[in-house]
Design a protein around this motif. Structure first.
Motif, PDB file in Angstrom:
ATOM      1  N   MET A 147       0.833  -1.201   0.000  1.00 39.14           N
ATOM      2  CA  MET A 147       0.000   0.000   0.000  1.00 39.14           C
ATOM      3  C   MET A 147       0.868   1.252   0.000  1.00 39.14           C
ATOM      4  O   MET A 147       1.844   1.348   0.741  1.00 39.14           O
ATOM      5  CB  MET A 147      -0.909   0.022   1.235  1.00 39.14           C
ATOM      6  CG  MET A 147      -2.011   1.068   1.165  1.00 39.14           C
ATOM      7  SD  MET A 147      -2.911   1.253   2.723  1.00 39.14           S
ATOM      8  CE  MET A 147      -2.020   2.620   3.454  1.00 39.14           C
ATOM      9  N   ASP A 148       0.517   2.186  -0.865  1.00 40.02           N
ATOM     10  CA  ASP A 148       1.222   3.468  -0.902  1.00 40.02           C
ATOM     11  C   ASP A 148       0.258   4.516  -1.456  1.00 40.02           C
ATOM     12  O   ASP A 148      -0.895   4.211  -1.786  1.00 40.02           O
ATOM     13  CB  ASP A 148       2.495   3.370  -1.755  1.00 40.02           C
ATOM     14  CG  ASP A 148       3.617   4.251  -1.210  1.00 40.02           C
ATOM     15  OD1 ASP A 148       3.358   5.459  -0.960  1.00 40.02           O
ATOM     16  OD2 ASP A 148       4.740   3.756  -1.043  1.00 40.02           O
ATOM     17  N   LEU A 149       0.747   5.735  -1.569  1.00 41.36           N
ATOM     18  CA  LEU A 149      -0.082   6.811  -2.105  1.00 41.36           C
ATOM     19  C   LEU A 149      -0.456   6.510  -3.554  1.00 41.36           C
ATOM     20  O   LEU A 149       0.289   5.815  -4.264  1.00 41.36           O
ATOM     21  CB  LEU A 149       0.655   8.143  -1.994  1.00 41.36           C
ATOM     22  CG  LEU A 149       0.981   8.598  -0.564  1.00 41.36           C
ATOM     23  CD1 LEU A 149       1.841   9.848  -0.583  1.00 41.36           C
ATOM     24  CD2 LEU A 149      -0.304   8.849   0.220  1.00 41.36           C
ATOM     25  N   PRO A 150      -1.589   7.031  -4.026  1.00 39.95           N
ATOM     26  CA  PRO A 150      -2.087   6.692  -5.369  1.00 39.95           C
ATOM     27  C   PRO A 150      -1.073   6.906  -6.487  1.00 39.95           C
ATOM     28  O   PRO A 150      -0.954   6.060  -7.394  1.00 39.95           O
ATOM     29  CB  PRO A 150      -3.299   7.615  -5.538  1.00 39.95           C
ATOM     30  CG  PRO A 150      -3.794   7.823  -4.143  1.00 39.95           C
ATOM     31  CD  PRO A 150      -2.561   7.881  -3.283  1.00 39.95           C
ATOM     32  N   ASP A 151      -0.316   8.016  -6.459  1.00 39.40           N
ATOM     33  CA  ASP A 151       0.628   8.257  -7.553  1.00 39.40           C
ATOM     34  C   ASP A 151       1.767   7.249  -7.546  1.00 39.40           C
ATOM     35  O   ASP A 151       2.278   6.861  -8.605  1.00 39.40           O
ATOM     36  CB  ASP A 151       1.168   9.695  -7.490  1.00 39.40           C
ATOM     37  CG  ASP A 151       1.838  10.015  -6.177  1.00 39.40           C
ATOM     38  OD1 ASP A 151       1.512   9.369  -5.166  1.00 39.40           O
ATOM     39  OD2 ASP A 151       2.708  10.921  -6.152  1.00 39.40           O
ATOM     40  N   VAL A 152       2.166   6.803  -6.356  1.00 36.48           N
ATOM     41  CA  VAL A 152       3.226   5.794  -6.258  1.00 36.48           C
ATOM     42  C   VAL A 152       2.723   4.458  -6.806  1.00 36.48           C
ATOM     43  O   VAL A 152       3.430   3.783  -7.575  1.00 36.48           O
ATOM     44  CB  VAL A 152       3.703   5.626  -4.800  1.00 36.48           C
ATOM     45  CG1 VAL A 152       4.746   4.516  -4.701  1.00 36.48           C
ATOM     46  CG2 VAL A 152       4.269   6.940  -4.275  1.00 36.48           C
ATOM     47  N   ILE A 153       1.524   4.073  -6.427  1.00 35.25           N
ATOM     48  CA  ILE A 153       0.968   2.806  -6.894  1.00 35.25           C
ATOM     49  C   ILE A 153       0.765   2.831  -8.402  1.00 35.25           C
ATOM     50  O   ILE A 153       0.974   1.825  -9.097  1.00 35.25           O
ATOM     51  CB  ILE A 153      -0.365   2.508  -6.178  1.00 35.25           C
ATOM     52  CG1 ILE A 153      -0.118   2.272  -4.690  1.00 35.25           C
ATOM     53  CG2 ILE A 153      -1.064   1.311  -6.801  1.00 35.25           C
ATOM     54  CD1 ILE A 153       0.806   1.116  -4.385  1.00 35.25           C
ATOM     55  N   SER A 177      -9.758   3.188   6.763  1.00 34.19           N
ATOM     56  CA  SER A 177     -10.677   2.581   5.793  1.00 34.19           C
ATOM     57  C   SER A 177      -9.966   2.164   4.509  1.00 34.19           C
ATOM     58  O   SER A 177     -10.500   1.363   3.735  1.00 34.19           O
ATOM     59  CB  SER A 177     -11.815   3.549   5.459  1.00 34.19           C
ATOM     60  OG  SER A 177     -11.337   4.675   4.741  1.00 34.19           O
ATOM     61  N   THR A 178      -8.756   2.689   4.278  1.00 29.46           N
ATOM     62  CA  THR A 178      -8.013   2.340   3.066  1.00 29.46           C
ATOM     63  C   THR A 178      -7.050   1.179   3.291  1.00 29.46           C
ATOM     64  O   THR A 178      -6.400   0.722   2.350  1.00 29.46           O
ATOM     65  CB  THR A 178      -7.218   3.556   2.545  1.00 29.46           C
ATOM     66  OG1 THR A 178      -6.189   3.897   3.485  1.00 29.46           O
ATOM     67  CG2 THR A 178      -8.124   4.760   2.349  1.00 29.46           C
ATOM     68  N   ILE A 179      -6.943   0.718   4.543  1.00 28.22           N
ATOM     69  CA  ILE A 179      -6.023  -0.369   4.879  1.00 28.22           C
ATOM     70  C   ILE A 179      -6.801  -1.675   4.954  1.00 28.22           C
ATOM     71  O   ILE A 179      -7.813  -1.763   5.663  1.00 28.22           O
ATOM     72  CB  ILE A 179      -5.332  -0.107   6.233  1.00 28.22           C
ATOM     73  CG1 ILE A 179      -4.607   1.236   6.221  1.00 28.22           C
ATOM     74  CG2 ILE A 179      -4.348  -1.235   6.558  1.00 28.22           C
ATOM     75  CD1 ILE A 179      -4.021   1.631   7.565  1.00 28.22           C
ATOM     76  N   PRO A 180      -6.383  -2.721   4.237  1.00 23.17           N
ATOM     77  CA  PRO A 180      -7.091  -4.007   4.308  1.00 23.17           C
ATOM     78  C   PRO A 180      -6.999  -4.627   5.703  1.00 23.17           C
ATOM     79  O   PRO A 180      -6.036  -4.400   6.430  1.00 23.17           O
ATOM     80  CB  PRO A 180      -6.349  -4.874   3.277  1.00 23.17           C
ATOM     81  CG  PRO A 180      -5.614  -3.912   2.403  1.00 23.17           C
ATOM     82  CD  PRO A 180      -5.277  -2.750   3.280  1.00 23.17           C
ATOM     83  N   LYS A 181      -7.988  -5.388   6.077  1.00 21.52           N
ATOM     84  CA  LYS A 181      -7.933  -6.160   7.309  1.00 21.52           C
ATOM     85  C   LYS A 181      -6.783  -7.147   7.197  1.00 21.52           C
ATOM     86  O   LYS A 181      -6.599  -7.793   6.161  1.00 21.52           O
ATOM     87  CB  LYS A 181      -9.248  -6.926   7.494  1.00 21.52           C
ATOM     88  CG  LYS A 181      -9.520  -7.380   8.916  1.00 21.52           C
ATOM     89  CD  LYS A 181      -9.969  -6.216   9.772  1.00 21.52           C
ATOM     90  CE  LYS A 181     -10.433  -6.724  11.160  1.00 21.52           C
ATOM     91  NZ  LYS A 181     -10.780  -5.609  12.053  1.00 21.52           N
ATOM     92  N   CYS A 182      -5.974  -7.255   8.246  1.00 17.36           N
ATOM     93  CA  CYS A 182      -4.763  -8.060   8.117  1.00 17.36           C
ATOM     94  C   CYS A 182      -4.279  -8.558   9.475  1.00 17.36           C
ATOM     95  O   CYS A 182      -4.802  -8.181  10.530  1.00 17.36           O
ATOM     96  CB  CYS A 182      -3.663  -7.244   7.432  1.00 17.36           C
ATOM     97  SG  CYS A 182      -3.245  -5.729   8.329  1.00 17.36           S
ATOM     98  N   ASP A 183      -3.269  -9.410   9.415  1.00 13.56           N
ATOM     99  CA  ASP A 183      -2.654  -9.952  10.631  1.00 13.56           C
ATOM    100  C   ASP A 183      -1.365  -9.217  10.989  1.00 13.56           C
ATOM    101  O   ASP A 183      -1.019  -9.101  12.164  1.00 13.56           O
ATOM    102  CB  ASP A 183      -2.335 -11.438  10.434  1.00 13.56           C
ATOM    103  CG  ASP A 183      -3.560 -12.236  10.051  1.00 13.56           C
ATOM    104  OD1 ASP A 183      -4.497 -12.282  10.864  1.00 13.56           O
ATOM    105  OD2 ASP A 183      -3.581 -12.790   8.926  1.00 13.56           O
ATOM    106  N   ILE A 184      -0.665  -8.760   9.966  1.00 13.50           N
ATOM    107  CA  ILE A 184       0.622  -8.091  10.167  1.00 13.50           C
ATOM    108  C   ILE A 184       0.650  -6.815   9.335  1.00 13.50           C
ATOM    109  O   ILE A 184       0.286  -6.819   8.162  1.00 13.50           O
ATOM    110  CB  ILE A 184       1.810  -8.987   9.729  1.00 13.50           C
ATOM    111  CG1 ILE A 184       1.810 -10.319  10.480  1.00 13.50           C
ATOM    112  CG2 ILE A 184       3.130  -8.251   9.929  1.00 13.50           C
ATOM    113  CD1 ILE A 184       2.193 -10.236  11.929  1.00 13.50           C
ATOM    114  N   ILE A 185       1.090  -5.726   9.954  1.00 15.50           N
ATOM    115  CA  ILE A 185       1.347  -4.485   9.210  1.00 15.50           C
ATOM    116  C   ILE A 185       2.833  -4.166   9.334  1.00 15.50           C
ATOM    117  O   ILE A 185       3.400  -4.178  10.425  1.00 15.50           O
ATOM    118  CB  ILE A 185       0.511  -3.314   9.764  1.00 15.50           C
ATOM    119  CG1 ILE A 185      -0.961  -3.496   9.396  1.00 15.50           C
ATOM    120  CG2 ILE A 185       1.019  -1.978   9.220  1.00 15.50           C
ATOM    121  CD1 ILE A 185      -1.877  -2.399   9.915  1.00 15.50           C
ATOM    122  N   MET A 186       3.454  -3.913   8.186  1.00 13.19           N
ATOM    123  CA  MET A 186       4.873  -3.546   8.148  1.00 13.19           C
ATOM    124  C   MET A 186       5.003  -2.110   7.662  1.00 13.19           C
ATOM    125  O   MET A 186       4.232  -1.667   6.811  1.00 13.19           O
ATOM    126  CB  MET A 186       5.651  -4.487   7.232  1.00 13.19           C
ATOM    127  CG  MET A 186       5.661  -5.926   7.681  1.00 13.19           C
ATOM    128  SD  MET A 186       6.584  -7.003   6.538  1.00 13.19           S
ATOM    129  CE  MET A 186       6.617  -8.541   7.472  1.00 13.19           C
TER     130      MET A 186
END
Length: 363
Positions: free
Chosen positions: A215-221, A250-259
Motif C-alpha cells: 500500500m502506498d499513495l495513489p501516484d506511487v501505486i 478505511s483504506t487499509i485491508p484487514k490483516c494480521d501483520i502491518i509492516m
C-alpha cells in the motif's frame, strides 16, 4: 579516493610512491592538482588514518615509513566499483557542503534561527535545516545542480537499500515470532511499500504466508504498476498493489501483520501515534502485530561508551534536514500512547534497519 586506490593490502608504499601512483592512475582534477600534492601534509594525514585501523604503517629496511591498506581500508577503494565498496559513504559525507553543515550545528542546537524578524521566529517561521543554513539552498536543490555529488548520495542509498531486504528476511527467518511457520497463512500489509520490493521478496522467501498487499499513495501505486519490480517478476499476482493513506484506516485491508519500512521515521510523534492507532483498527485479532522497520537506537548501557553506526547516521541525517531515527525507549513510549506494547526489537545485519515488534494492548 586516490590514496586508497593507490594502496593495496599486500604491498607497502612510501609517501613518494603513493604520490607517483596517484599521478599514474590519472586521478587528477581539472587543474591537475595531484602534481602539487604537499608531501608533508599527506604524510601526516596518512599517519593519522593509521590510528583508525584503515591504514597501517611499517618501517622499511631503508628506515622509511611505508603504508598499506588494512582489510577495513580495502572497503574504501572505488576503482573496482565492487558492490562491497563503501567509498560512496566517504565521498558523500566528507563533501564540502556536509562539512559546512556541521559548522552550523551549535547555532541550530541552541535555537538560533535565521528568520528576518522576531515575529517570524515566534510565529510560523520554518526552521531551516543545517544544510540550508550553511549552503544557501536546500539539499534537493544542491544535488539537482551537482551531478557528481548527487551520484555519491544515490550510491549511498543504493548500498543501504540493496542490503536491507536480505537482512530483514534473514532476521525474520531466525526469529521465534516472525519465521515462516508462525506467519503461515497470515495476511500482510506493507505500508508505504513503494513498488512492492519487500513484499515480493517476502512472498518468494516464505511462500506459505497468505495474501500480501503493498500500500502506498495513489501516484506511487500508479507508477509501481509499470515498474521493473512488476514487469520483471515471474508471478506479479503474488502481491496486490493498493492505493491508500495510512492515517485513514478505511483504506487499509484487514490483516494480521502491518509492516512499515522507513515510513514512520519521517513523521513527528503526534502523527506516528495517529498512524499506529489507524493500524490498530485493521489488525484482525489480538495476536496481530505491527513491524516497524527503522534503525532503532540504543539506550543506557547499550549506548554509553559504545560507538554505534546508527546513532552517527542519525546525526548525519539531521544535517540535511531529513528523517530522524528513534530509540527503543522512544518507540516503547509511542507504542504505549497508541495502544500497543513494544514486544521486542530484532537486529539485522544492516545498520540502517531493525525490526521493532508491536502488539496491541487488550482493551
Amino acid at each position: 579516493m586516490g590514496v586508497f586506490n593507490a594502496l593495496d593490502i599486500d604491498a607497502s608504499l612510501t609517501v613518494d610512491e603513493i604520490i607517483a601512483k596517484i599521478k599514474d592512475d590519472g586521478e587528477t582534477t581539472s587543474d591537475n592538482s595531484s602534481s602539487r600534492v604537499r608531501r608533508d601534509a599527506l604524510f601526516r594525514c596518512l599517519r593519522l588514518v593509521c590510528t583508525t585501523g584503515v591504514l597501517k604503517e611499517t618501517i622499511s629496511i631503508d628506515k622509511e615509513s611505508t603504508f598499506s591498506l588494512t582489510e577495513m581500508g580495502q572497503l574504501l577503494q572505488s576503482k573496482h566499483d565492487a558492490p562491497s565498496s563503501m567509498s560512496p559513504f566517504f565521498l558523500h559525507w566528507a563533501e564540502e557542503p556536509i562539512w559546512n553543515a556541521w559548522s552550523k550545528l551549535p547555532e541550530f542546537v541552541v535555537g538560533k534561527d535565521t528568520a528576518d524578524t522576531e515575529e517570524e521566529v515566534n510565529t510560523s517561521f520554518q526552521v531551516r535545516p543545517l544544510f540550508d543554513r550553511a549552503n544557501g539552498m536546500c539539499a534537493s536543490e544542491y544535488y539537482k545542480n551537482n551531478a557528481a555529488s548527487c551520484a555519491h548520495r544515490n550510491a549511498v542509498a543504493r548500498y543501504a537499500s540493496t542490503r536491507e531486504i536480505p537482512a530483514i528476511l534473514n532476521s525474520m527467518k531466525h526469529s521465534a515470532v516472525l519465521n515462516e511457520s508462525i506467519l503461515k497463512g497470515s495476511t500482510i500489509v506493507d505500508i508505504g511499500g513503494g513498488y512492492g520490493d519487500l513484499m515480493y521478496a517476502l512472498k518468494t522467501s516464505m511462500p506459505s504466508i497468505g495474501k500480501c498487499y503493498c500500500m502506498d499513495l495513489p501516484d506511487v501505486i500508479s507508477d509501481a504498476s509499470t515498474s521493473d519490480t512488476i514487469m520483471n517478476n515471474e508471478n506479479p499476482t503474488k502481491i496486490e498493489l493498493i492505493p491508500g493513506n495510512m492515517f485513514d484506516s478505511s483504506t487499509i485491508p484487514k490483516c494480521d501483520i502491518i509492516m512499515a519500512k522507513h515510513v514512520l521515521c519521517d513523521f513527528d510523534d503526534e502523527d506516528v501515534i495517529l498512524a499506529l492507532q489507524s493500524f490498530r483498527k485493521k489488525l484482525s485479532n489480538k495476536k496481530g502485530k505491527v513491524i516497524i522497520m527503522d534503525a532503532v537506537l540504543p539506550n543506557e548501557d547499550d549506548l554509553n561508551g559504545i560507538w554505534n553506526p546508527a546513532v552517527s547516521f542519525d546525526v548525519l541525517l539531521m544535517l540535511s534536514g531529513r528523517r530522524g531515527e528513534r530509540s527503543r525507549l522512544e518507540w516503547s513510549n509511542l507504542a504505549e500512547e497508541a495502544g500497543f506494547i513494544l514486544d521486542d526489537v530484532l537486529s539485522t545485519s544492516s545498520v540502517t534497519v531493525d525490526l521493532a515488534i508491536l502488539s496491541p494492548v487488550s482493551i
